[in-house]
Design an enzyme around this catalytic site. Structure first.
Site, PDB file in Angstrom:
ATOM      1  N   ALA A 131      32.711 102.813  35.182  1.00 59.92           N
ATOM      2  CA  ALA A 131      32.569 104.253  35.413  1.00 59.92           C
ATOM      3  C   ALA A 131      31.268 104.497  36.156  1.00 59.92           C
ATOM      4  CB  ALA A 131      32.579 105.026  34.096  1.00 59.92           C
ATOM      5  N   PHE A 184      29.065 107.465  32.472  1.00 61.20           N
ATOM      6  CA  PHE A 184      29.728 107.429  31.168  1.00 61.20           C
ATOM      7  C   PHE A 184      29.469 108.675  30.327  1.00 61.20           C
ATOM      8  CE2 PHE A 184      30.056 102.948  32.178  1.00 61.20           C
ATOM      9  CZ  PHE A 184      31.310 102.636  31.680  1.00 61.20           C
ATOM     10  N   HIS A 212      18.358 112.691  41.911  1.00 57.98           N
ATOM     11  CA  HIS A 212      18.003 111.681  40.918  1.00 57.98           C
ATOM     12  C   HIS A 212      16.526 111.314  41.029  1.00 57.98           C
ATOM     13  CE1 HIS A 212      22.349 110.998  40.300  1.00 57.98           C
ATOM     14  NE2 HIS A 212      21.971 110.504  39.136  1.00 57.98           N
ATOM     15  N   LYS A 246      15.960 105.343  41.548  1.00 60.70           N
ATOM     16  CA  LYS A 246      17.389 105.037  41.698  1.00 60.70           C
ATOM     17  C   LYS A 246      17.618 104.364  43.044  1.00 60.70           C
ATOM     18  CE  LYS A 246      22.032 106.940  41.318  1.00 60.70           C
ATOM     19  NZ  LYS A 246      22.455 105.805  40.468  1.00 60.70           N
ATOM     20  N   GLY A 296      26.680 106.989  42.436  1.00 59.63           N
ATOM     21  CA  GLY A 296      28.090 106.707  42.168  1.00 59.63           C
ATOM     22  C   GLY A 296      28.828 107.926  41.663  1.00 59.63           C
TER      23      GLY A 296
END
Length: 236
Positions: free
Chosen positions: A96, A99, A131, A135, A141
């Site tokens: 994923a 999550f 972000h 990152k 994603g």
């Protein structure tokens, strides 16, 4: 449940604490190349490593009959290959991009909204994510998942990483990615017309939501075989 944590950074440490609080045991944790002997002590692995390590981590688990829950992004050019290896080794896998239970509800809202808005051509859609500066992948994603859902439920053909000043083609979805200090993750989907805007937004306040969702996914996946998504875990 005995858990191996692959990628023992900030997320890995948060996952460890939540797993212990839910009465699980962390039997192996690493940010280095996997020690297969140590890995085999686990019932399941949770991978939050880095893009360059994810594929090897995941497939090593398959080869050792260890189910994997992975939240590492930036490696999906090899996702189909990983799925084939999972099936070959009769293992189990959930990937994923995010999550967080709230984000997965947000994914569903985005899918439904895209399907509804496709009938109204006056609205132009765009995605923005923010972000923290550490990152590695850009866009996130989660932003890619949001955008791909828009593509599947509209007449748009592609997405393009851009900035606010750049114009994209009519069949493209612009994606803006920003990096700022100490931002856990903010994602916005916006439909704009000359008359008004429609916007949905998810803002993460801590990493605990991501970690809790990953542990819940591991609890669900343990003792199963096959390739699943968070939709399966949450019953969507």
């Amino acid at each position: 449940m005995k858990i191996a944590i692959l990628g023992y950074g900030r997320m890995g440490k948060t996952i460890e604490q939540i797993a212990i609080n839910r009465n699980h045991e962390v039997v192996y944790k690493t940010s280095e190349k996997i020690n297969t002997e140590a890995l085999q002590k686990a019932d399941i692995a949770i991978d939050f490593s880095i893009p360059d390590a994810a594929f090897e981590n995941i497939t090593t688990c398959f080869q050792n009959n260890i189910p994997v829950v992975s939240g590492t992004t930036g490696w999906l050019n090899r996702y189909d290959e990983a799925v084939k290896l999972c099936k070959k080794h009769e293992s189990a896998f959930i990937y994923a991009s995010n999550f967080s239970l709230g984000v997965n509800l947000f994914f569903q809202l985005n899918e439904n909204l895209a399907r509804l808005m496709n009938k109204f051509e006056d609205y132009k859609v765009g995605v923005e994510e923010i972000h923290h500066t550490k990152k590695l992948d850009k866009p996130s994603g989660t932003a890619i998942t949001l955008t791909e859902s828009i593509l599947k439920n509209s007449n748009k053909q592609n997405w393009k990483l851009t900035d606010a000043s750049e114009t994209v083609a009519e069949n493209e979805v612009p994606v803006i990615a920003k990096r700022e200090d100490d931002v856990k993750g903010t994602h916005t989907v916006k439909y704009s017309s000359t008359i008004d805007d429609i916007e949905i937004k998810h803002t993460a306040h801590s990493r605990e939501g991501f970690a809790l969702g990953a542990v819940i996914a591991a609890e669900w996946l343990c003792n199963k075989k096959g390739v699943f998504t968070m939709k399966d875990v949450l019953g969507f």
